[in-house]
Enzyme design. Structure first.
Site, short mmCIF file in Angstrom:
data_model
loop_
_atom_site.label_atom_id
_atom_site.label_comp_id
_atom_site.label_asym_id
_atom_site.label_seq_id
_atom_site.Cartn_x
_atom_site.Cartn_y
_atom_site.Cartn_z
N ASP A 294 0.40 -1.17 0.43
CA ASP A 294 -0.16 0.20 0.08
C ASP A 294 1.15 1.02 0.46
O ASP A 294 1.88 1.04 0.50
CB ASP A 294 -1.01 0.20 1.67
CG ASP A 294 -2.26 0.57 1.03
OD1 ASP A 294 -2.60 1.32 -0.08
OD2 ASP A 294 -3.12 0.20 1.94
N GLU A 491 -10.49 7.03 3.93
CA GLU A 491 -9.91 6.63 5.31
C GLU A 491 -8.83 7.97 5.72
O GLU A 491 -8.75 9.13 5.04
CB GLU A 491 -8.83 4.95 4.76
CG GLU A 491 -8.00 6.06 3.96
CD GLU A 491 -8.44 5.76 2.28
OE1 GLU A 491 -6.82 5.66 1.74
OE2 GLU A 491 -8.76 5.71 2.15
#
Length: 809
Positions: A294, A491
């Site tokens: 990520d 997020e």
């Protein structure tokens, strides 16, 4: 040092001199495994570590791809070309690909993008509902069709790899990524992995095939919320029972890549977990694709800020194949090279990573067709894809309350009041990961708002009045529809450790609607359940619309009974935020249980709409200069016609007794909307007439108007993509811009985006979209279109903006 070392080492190989001297890895007739083996044998260490590196487009140039052999580029949320058009995206892709292919071994790069609900970074794309809404549909076939449509639109803009689908299992609604999940149970995400089949197609080298990514492996969506999901609370049995099944299903479907989660488990960051990545994913599940980190995630392995060689060693040895190092890619290359040379990472691990990455590049056909496939540009925002998105929206609606059968609404008779901050807000409707990472409120992309859908649904058979904050409603309306909920987030910004309540704006709007004494229907636009138990008794109906995307008419399809609601809750709806986490089977009593969802027949129940005695009716308003006039109203209630109320842009400006009104105090070349309501002696008002748009003074061309146009095309065999930028270089705003030009060689426009582009004969007309109709002084609007062409494609001789001839850049 990297450039010098690499060039020297590769000079012995060089590119093939001619087609007759094709090397084995360049021969498409050979098996992929044989081609990979041949290429690996020709690669230096610098070639190999370059393939394992992914950099953000904003911090790497095509020339650096050539120099450092970098194997992948990505666009973070909102990162794209200066002109956000499909053609500009494809041009950008091709420029990076040329850089990759300029290296001696000519290994193509692969370009990653978060196309998570359509190709949501590219303006003009179809925006589908986020995954939580798709989870409510329980329709794997629909998910597959959406995957196919998304793959076509991604291909049309040039990219070949999407970081989707998210198959995480959301277990705590405070998590800002809840809407990225299909739901709280593994069965839903497992079933919806069909989206992978749609994205990747029947073969990776087939038409419009895009490499899919199952993310985020494993356990994000766990119990505590936040970027680090705190999965130290999960036993291995829970991890395998709840979070692993969707990834196993994705592997079975042949997903090309898997992205590792930021999460921790048993105190170890997953990016450093050899057990979970190598032993479980690659070994036990048999995953043969490649893993990717990520965003800058390996910098979190040691728990300290600062990127280190030890973190590089830990992540690669754990089984990561490609590292997303958006900004620090050169530092990463140096650390990785040094670690291999020092024996900290075995060459077998480097070769395994390269074999996995190169295999997918060969399977995608990138070595044979490395450049953007612009033939799919015509699918971007196409009518077929928007119809599919509208179908997904209506299937995702979950009816949670319907007291007295107030829904479905009748399309004819009486008046409907619409309010709420999300009724006419496409940004709220789409949520995060739309144009930018966190998303934004407002008209951020082309689409149909829920309000527009409602107005289209009723046609001329009823009157729809909209006021964002609910002011102006009275008892004459047969129903009020309040579209409220969350504003966009992703997020981090969306993590809610505390309240999940409606905001003060929504509560004030709802209070005004309730005070009018009419039935209140709440449409909740949100990425997760909200804390509404205290307010619910005041509402006659509640529909969970989730984050529907660009096709708000799908919500209206259900409200007005064209389709009965079929959606079922993919998550448990809490009594209050203090219950979080709450999931099916945990012994807590919810407001609405997992799987709940009401329905109704398609016959509207409110055909006997309330009316106000003595209410007259005003019809169409016309304008001559600055004088308004309309047909006289008829007093139908016997209390006597008293006059009219005239509104300008929703504000009362006068109350004449005659059916005409002279408007004063207007600004030249400005667009206004006027509405009229008849009023009887008792003070009752009719529904306002349909709005009349009036552009004052000398039409829509500002005094002393001038303009500048930049026009470019990208041609292919039978067609081309055009890009046009028009600038208002005058001193006054243009309320509704209209650009025209003519074609002389038989060119024919087939599709446009970011503007309404049409063609009659040889004349092409482009006008502003409903979400951006005006052009301020000094402002520039850029739009694109696809067109067919013959043997030649000459440039238009001139352009006119609202009748004014423009200079051409």
């Amino acid at each position: 040092m990297c450039a010098v070392t690499t060039v020297t080492a590769l000079a012995a190989f060089g590119p093939p001199a001619a087609a007759a001297a094709v090397l084995p890895y360049q021969d498409p007739a050979l098996p992929v495994a044989q081609r990979v083996t041949d290429l690996l044998a020709r690669m230096t260490l610098d070639d190999k570590i370059g393939q394992m590196t992914q950099a953000e487009r904003a911090v790497i140039t095509p020339a650096q791809l050539t120099q450092y052999r970098v194997g992948s580029v990505l666009s973070g949320g909102g990162s794209g070309p200066a002109q956000n058009t499909p053609a500009a995206w494809a041009d950008m892709y091709d420029s990076y690909q040329r850089g990759a292919l300029a290296a001696p071994l000519q290994i193509p790069m692969i370009y990653g993008i978060d196309a998570v609900h359509g190709n949501n970074n590219v303006l003009g794309s179809t925006i589908f509902p986020h995954n939580i809404g798709l989870g409510a549909t329980r329709d794997p076939g629909l998910a597959e069709r959406i995957g196919r449509a998304t793959a076509e639109e991604v291909t049309g803009a040039g990219q070949d790899w999407t970081f989707a689908p998210c198959v995480c299992v959301a277990r705590n609604d405070r998590w800002g990524r809840t809407y990225e999940s299909f739901g709280e149970k593994p069965e839903i995400a497992t079933a919806m992995t069909t989206v992978i089949d749609g994205l990747q197609g029947t073969a990776l080298n087939g038409p419009a095939s895009v490499l899919a990514t199952a993310k985020h492996y494993i356990g994000d969506g766990g119990t505590t919320g936040g970027t680090d999901q705190g999965n130290t609370q999960l036993t291995e049995a829970e991890l395998r029972a709840v979070h692993l099944p969707p990834f196993a299903a994705a592997v079975d479907r042949g997903v090309g890549s898997v992205m590792i989660s930021f999460s921790s488990w048993n105190g170890t960051k997953l990016h450093g977990s050899k057990y979970l990545i190598t032993d479980l994913l690659k070994g036990e599940l048999g995953f043969t694709g490649f893993t990717v980190s990520d965003w800058a995630a390996i910098d979190q392995i040691d728990g300290r800020v600062g990127f280190t060689q030890a973190e590089v060693v830990a992540s690669i040895n754990a089984g990561l194949d490609m590292i997303m190092v958006p900004n620090d890619w050169q530092l990463f290359l140096g650390y990785l090279r040094a670690a291999v040379q020092a024996g900290e990472i075995p060459m077998t691990r480097i070769d395994d990573a390269n074999r996995r990455i190169l295999t997918k590049k060969f399977e995608l056909g990138l070595f044979e067709k490395p450049y953007a496939d612009r033939t799919y540009a015509s699918t971007i925002g196409s009518a077929a894809h928007r119809a599919l998105a509208r179908e997904a929206v209506r299937e995702s609606q979950v009816l949670l309350k319907n007291a007295g059968g107030v829904l479905p609404l009748a399309k004819s008779g009486g008046k409907i009041f619409v309010a709420g901050k999300s009724a006419d807000d496409l940004g709220n409707q789409a949520g995060g990961w739309t144009t930018t990472w966190q998303g934004a409120s407002g008209s951020t992309y082309p689409g149909t708002s829920i309000l527009q859908g409602i107005r289209s649904a009723v046609g001329s058979g009823a009157t729809v009045t909209y006021q964002r904050d609910g002011t102006g409603i009275d008892s004459s309306y047969r129903a009020a529809v309040a579209v409220v909920g969350e504003t966009p987030y992703a997020e981090g910004e969306g993590d809610r450790p505390g309240s999940l309540s409606l905001d003060a704006t929504d509560l004030a709007t709802l209070s005004r609607l309730r005070a009018a004494g009419v039935p209140v229907i709440v449409v909740l636009v949100s990425g997760r359940p909200l804390d509404i138990a205290a307010e619910l008794p005041n509402w006659n109906a509640l529909v969970a619309a989730w984050l529907p995307g660009s096709e708000g008419a799908g919500v209206a399809d259900v409200l007005f009974g064209d389709y009965a609601p079929t959606g079922k809750l993919p998550v448990t709806w809490m009594q209050s935020a203090s219950q979080q986490p709450i999931n099916d089977g945990d012994g807590k009593t919810p407001l609405f249980p997992y799987g709940f969802g009401l329905s109704y027949t398609s016959t509207p129940a409110d055909t006997a709409a309330p009316s106000v005695p003595g209410t007259p009716a005003a019809t169409a308003v016309t304008a001559t200069g600055l004088s308004l006039s309309w047909p006289a109203a008829t007093d139908t209630g016997g209390s006597g016609l008293a006059g009219y109320d005239v509104y300008r842009d929703g504000t009362l400006i006068g109350s004449p007794t005659a059916a005409s009104y002279a408007v004063t105090g207007l600004t030249a070349a400005t667009r206004y909307e006027f509405t009229v309501a008849a009023r009887d002696a008792a003070g009752n008002r009719s529904a306002r007439s349909a709005a009349l748009a009036v552009t004052t003074a000398a039409g829509e061309t500002p005094p002393g108007g001038s303009c500048r146009v930049a026009y470019s095309t990208s041609d292919w065999s039978a067609g081309f993509t055009g890009s046009v930028s028009v600038t208002n270089t005058g001193t006054a705003a243009i309320a509704a811009w209209n650009l025209q030009w003519s074609y002389t060689a038989g060119q024919l426009v087939t599709q446009g985006w970011s503007a309404r582009v049409s063609q009659t004969g040889t004349v092409v007309t482009a006008t502003g979209e409903s979400w951006s109709p005006s052009l301020a002084p000094g402002a520039t609007v850029t739009f694109g279109f696809n067109a067919n062409r013959g043997a030649t494609n000459p440039r238009p001789a001139s352009f006119t903006l609202n009748g004014t001839t423009c200079t051409v850049a």
